[in-house]
Design a protein around this motif. Structure first.
Motif, PDB file in Angstrom:
ATOM      1  N   THR A 161       0.895  -1.258  -0.045  1.00  0.00           N
ATOM      2  CA  THR A 161       0.136   0.117   0.101  1.00  0.00           C
ATOM      3  C   THR A 161       0.808   1.337  -0.092  1.00  0.00           C
ATOM      4  N   ALA A 162       0.775   2.419  -0.993  1.00  0.00           N
ATOM      5  CA  ALA A 162       1.249   3.409  -1.052  1.00  0.00           C
ATOM      6  C   ALA A 162      -0.008   4.531  -0.729  1.00  0.00           C
ATOM      7  N   LEU A 163       0.760   5.625   0.126  1.00  0.00           N
ATOM      8  CA  LEU A 163      -0.228   6.700   0.457  1.00  0.00           C
ATOM      9  C   LEU A 163       0.315   7.874  -0.403  1.00  0.00           C
ATOM     10  N   ILE A 164      -0.389   8.779  -1.173  1.00  0.00           N
ATOM     11  CA  ILE A 164      -0.106   9.878  -1.631  1.00  0.00           C
ATOM     12  C   ILE A 164      -0.707  11.074  -1.083  1.00  0.00           C
ATOM     13  N   LEU A 165      -0.028  11.940  -0.578  1.00  0.00           N
ATOM     14  CA  LEU A 165      -0.781  12.998   0.087  1.00  0.00           C
ATOM     15  C   LEU A 165      -0.890  14.161  -0.923  1.00  0.00           C
ATOM     16  N   GLY A 166      -1.976  14.401  -1.222  1.00  0.00           N
ATOM     17  CA  GLY A 166      -2.316  15.389  -2.278  1.00  0.00           C
ATOM     18  C   GLY A 166      -3.367  15.109  -3.394  1.00  0.00           C
ATOM     19  N   HIS A 167      -4.080  16.000  -3.940  1.00  0.00           N
ATOM     20  CA  HIS A 167      -4.936  15.845  -5.069  1.00  0.00           C
ATOM     21  C   HIS A 167      -4.755  16.676  -6.275  1.00  0.00           C
ATOM     22  N   GLY A 168      -3.661  16.558  -6.797  1.00  0.00           N
ATOM     23  CA  GLY A 168      -3.288  17.540  -7.833  1.00  0.00           C
ATOM     24  C   GLY A 168      -2.941  16.348  -8.905  1.00  0.00           C
ATOM     25  N   VAL A 203       3.650  -3.072  -5.107  1.00  0.00           N
ATOM     26  CA  VAL A 203       2.605  -1.980  -4.839  1.00  0.00           C
ATOM     27  C   VAL A 203       1.389  -2.307  -5.492  1.00  0.00           C
ATOM     28  N   LYS A 204       0.327  -2.596  -4.775  1.00  0.00           N
ATOM     29  CA  LYS A 204      -1.090  -3.182  -5.583  1.00  0.00           C
ATOM     30  C   LYS A 204      -2.209  -1.928  -5.232  1.00  0.00           C
ATOM     31  N   ARG A 205      -1.937  -0.979  -4.056  1.00  0.00           N
ATOM     32  CA  ARG A 205      -2.978  -0.397  -3.839  1.00  0.00           C
ATOM     33  C   ARG A 205      -2.351   1.070  -3.443  1.00  0.00           C
ATOM     34  N   VAL A 206      -3.383   2.207  -4.027  1.00  0.00           N
ATOM     35  CA  VAL A 206      -2.726   3.471  -3.942  1.00  0.00           C
ATOM     36  C   VAL A 206      -3.665   4.303  -3.344  1.00  0.00           C
ATOM     37  N   PRO A 286      -6.147  -6.695 -10.451  1.00  0.00           N
ATOM     38  CA  PRO A 286      -5.043  -6.933  -9.522  1.00  0.00           C
ATOM     39  C   PRO A 286      -4.681  -5.843  -8.670  1.00  0.00           C
ATOM     40  N   ARG A 287      -4.882  -4.626  -9.095  1.00  0.00           N
ATOM     41  CA  ARG A 287      -4.533  -3.239  -8.160  1.00  0.00           C
ATOM     42  C   ARG A 287      -5.867  -2.413  -8.216  1.00  0.00           C
ATOM     43  N   GLU A 288      -5.828  -1.491  -7.115  1.00  0.00           N
ATOM     44  CA  GLU A 288      -6.763  -0.678  -7.016  1.00  0.00           C
ATOM     45  C   GLU A 288      -6.444   0.736  -6.364  1.00  0.00           C
ATOM     46  N   TRP A 289      -7.268   1.637  -6.483  1.00  0.00           N
ATOM     47  CA  TRP A 289      -6.620   2.843  -6.047  1.00  0.00           C
ATOM     48  C   TRP A 289      -8.084   3.500  -5.702  1.00  0.00           C
ATOM     49  N   GLY A 290      -7.874   4.845  -4.868  1.00  0.00           N
ATOM     50  CA  GLY A 290      -8.920   5.626  -4.186  1.00  0.00           C
ATOM     51  C   GLY A 290      -8.526   6.774  -3.704  1.00  0.00           C
ATOM     52  N   LEU A 291      -9.775   7.674  -3.693  1.00  0.00           N
ATOM     53  CA  LEU A 291      -9.535   8.989  -3.124  1.00  0.00           C
ATOM     54  C   LEU A 291     -10.089   8.950  -1.694  1.00  0.00           C
ATOM     55  N   LYS A 292      -9.333   9.627  -0.696  1.00  0.00           N
ATOM     56  CA  LYS A 292      -9.819   9.828   0.670  1.00  0.00           C
ATOM     57  C   LYS A 292      -9.902  11.310   0.824  1.00  0.00           C
TER      58      LYS A 292
END
Length: 478
Positions: A161-168, A203-206, A286-292
């Motif tokens: 799991t990777a976490l990206i801080l920012g919505h740009g 990494v399979k989830r961002v 196999p992979r997923e991503w989402g907005l929090k």
């Protein structure tokens, strides 16, 4: 005195045309090239010299644009035309502020334009941001795009799991690169070493996390659509985040409205509403991503040995105000998100270049009015160092034309000291030689370019970037 002949002094004055304006531009990214282009186009006599600290030109077009967005790099053709103008010269491998100072440039040129962009990133200012596994978006993008200073980054991609801080858009670019199928990336100019690292990535989830809500995201619809359609990755958006937004966005400007509608549609779409093949592909992705949303990072949490990141503690926020001016206020509640990779994508930052140039450290810009640097006649700025690190290439183009217009007005209005003793590069060359600095010309760059394209062709890619400046200089016999 012979009849009909003017006195010698007057004759010399009548016959000496006004000196051709010599303009110097510092930085060869979009801001620098667009400034040069506008001046050359609208002043038939001006000579423009572009200085760049790297041997290679084009700034963030080369080192910032995502490798899978080759169409955005087409502006390089326009910049190359500008560089080929008989009144334009490129001097790479020259660091202004070290190899030659701004006061020395101001002595040599009639006008000096600073267009050196944003060479640093904003910091989070929270505990744990220096742990292993935490990177700035700027360094990560530089790594996969071959920016020499980031070539040894070696990001740890061994977590799920990777976490990206920012919505740009930069945050979406990074998520897309992390989750893209390798066969798509292999056809781009992504660097060989980052491709190898991504081939081994676990990494399979961002998750892309922002302090504010869906109505404040800074990415654009094109980038979001690309992410939603990314093969082998499914979007995970919480329908609860979008409750009531359809009515809230009714009167919003069209781009914001369409963007929000696409997020709502993606969040609410039931798998069974999709075609059978799409359902199957989605289920097997196999992979997923989402907005929090409405989460503000408080601390990067360490592993038991205190060395690596294992997650991020976030304050839940509520919004005060609406639209772009809404502010995120902590509610007092917190939440922890497990992740082994944290990428901070909260913006780039300009740095002061030379003590002789005024700089607003709070705003990270050179104080200016329409590109005229406050209190320093003949000194100008354009691009991110002028207005802050926001906007796309077209924004920078308009901004640079605005600065170039100020230069042209000052040239015409007699505001600048047009003394013929300002020899431009002639004066700078002797300074550089005395300091052991050898500039790289545009034709030198074209040799590097040809070598990169040839290496890429051998690997079935548009180019294979050379990431070591020493190797670039060897190649051109420096």
């Amino acid at each position: 005195m012979a009849a009909g002949r003017a006195p010698l002094g007057l004759r010399r004055w009548l016959s000496s045309p006004a000196p051709a304006p010599r303009v110097c531009v510092v930085g060869s990214g979009p801001a620098g090239f667009y400034t040069a282009q506008h001046i050359l186009k609208h002043h038939g006599g001006a000579q423009v010299d572009i200085y760049e600290k790297l041997p290679v030109p084009f700034g963030l077009v080369r080192f910032g644009v995502a490798p899978d967005h080759p169409e955005v790099k087409n502006v390089i053709n326009t910049f190359t035309q500008t560089a080929h103008s008989g009144r334009c010269a490129y001097y790479g491998n020259v660091t202004v502020g070290r190899d030659v100072t701004v006061p020395e440039l101001r002595q040599a040129y009639h006008a000096v334009v600073l267009s050196y962009g944003a060479e640093d990133n904003r910091v989070l200012g929270i505990p744990g941001e220096n742990l292993s596994g935490v990177y700035s978006a700027r360094a990560f993008v530089g790594w996969y795009n071959g920016l020499p200073e980031n070539r040894d980054l070696k990001p740890d991609l061994s977590c799920e799991t990777a976490l990206i801080l920012g919505h740009g858009n930069v945050a979406l670019d990074i998520a897309r690169i992390l989750l893209s199928p390798l066969q798509l990336l292999r056809k781009t100019d992504i660097t060989d070493s980052s491709l190898a690292a991504l081939a081994c990535s676990k990494v399979k989830r961002v998750w892309l996390v922002g302090r504010r809500g869906p109505l404040q995201v800074a990415f654009t619809i094109k980038e979001l659509r690309e992410m939603i359609n990314l093969p082998g990755a499914r979007a995970v958006l919480d329908p609860a985040d979008f409750t009531g937004l359809e009515s809230a966005v009714k009167d919003a400007p069209r781009p914001r409205k369409r963007l929000t509608e696409l997020m709502i549609k993606t969040a609410l779409e039931k798998p069974r509403e999709k075609p059978v093949e799409a359902q199957a592909a989605q289920a097997a992705a196999p992979r997923e991503w989402g907005l929090k949303f409405q989460r503000s990072p408080q601390e990067v949490l360490p592993t038991p040995d205190g060395k690596r990141a294992r997650g991020v503690r976030m304050a839940l926020t509520r919004l005060e105000g609406s639209g772009d001016s809404a502010r995120a206020i902590p509610t007092g509640e917190v939440e922890e998100l497990e992740c082994g990779l944290v990428l901070s994508s909260i913006g780039y930052r300009s740095l002061p270049l030379d003590p002789a140039v005024p700089f607003d450290t709070q705003r990270g810009i050179i104080p200016n009015s329409s590109g005229r640097v406050e209190g320093v006649p003949g000194l100008y700025c354009s691009g991110w160092v002028k207005r802050g690190p926001t906007g796309v290439i077209i924004t920078t183009m308009n901004d640079s034309f605005d600065t170039a217009q100020s230069v042209l007005e000052d040239l015409q209005g007699g505001v600048l000291d047009m003394s013929p003793s300002r020899e431009g590069f002639g004066a700078v060359e002797s300074i550089l030689r005395s300091r052991g600095v050898r500039p790289v010309s545009f034709s030198d760059w074209e040799k590097i370019d040809a070598a990169e394209v040839a290496r890429g062709k051998a690997a079935g890619k548009p180019r294979e970037k050379i990431v070591d400046p020493a190797e670039m200089l060897r190649l051109i016999g420096h």
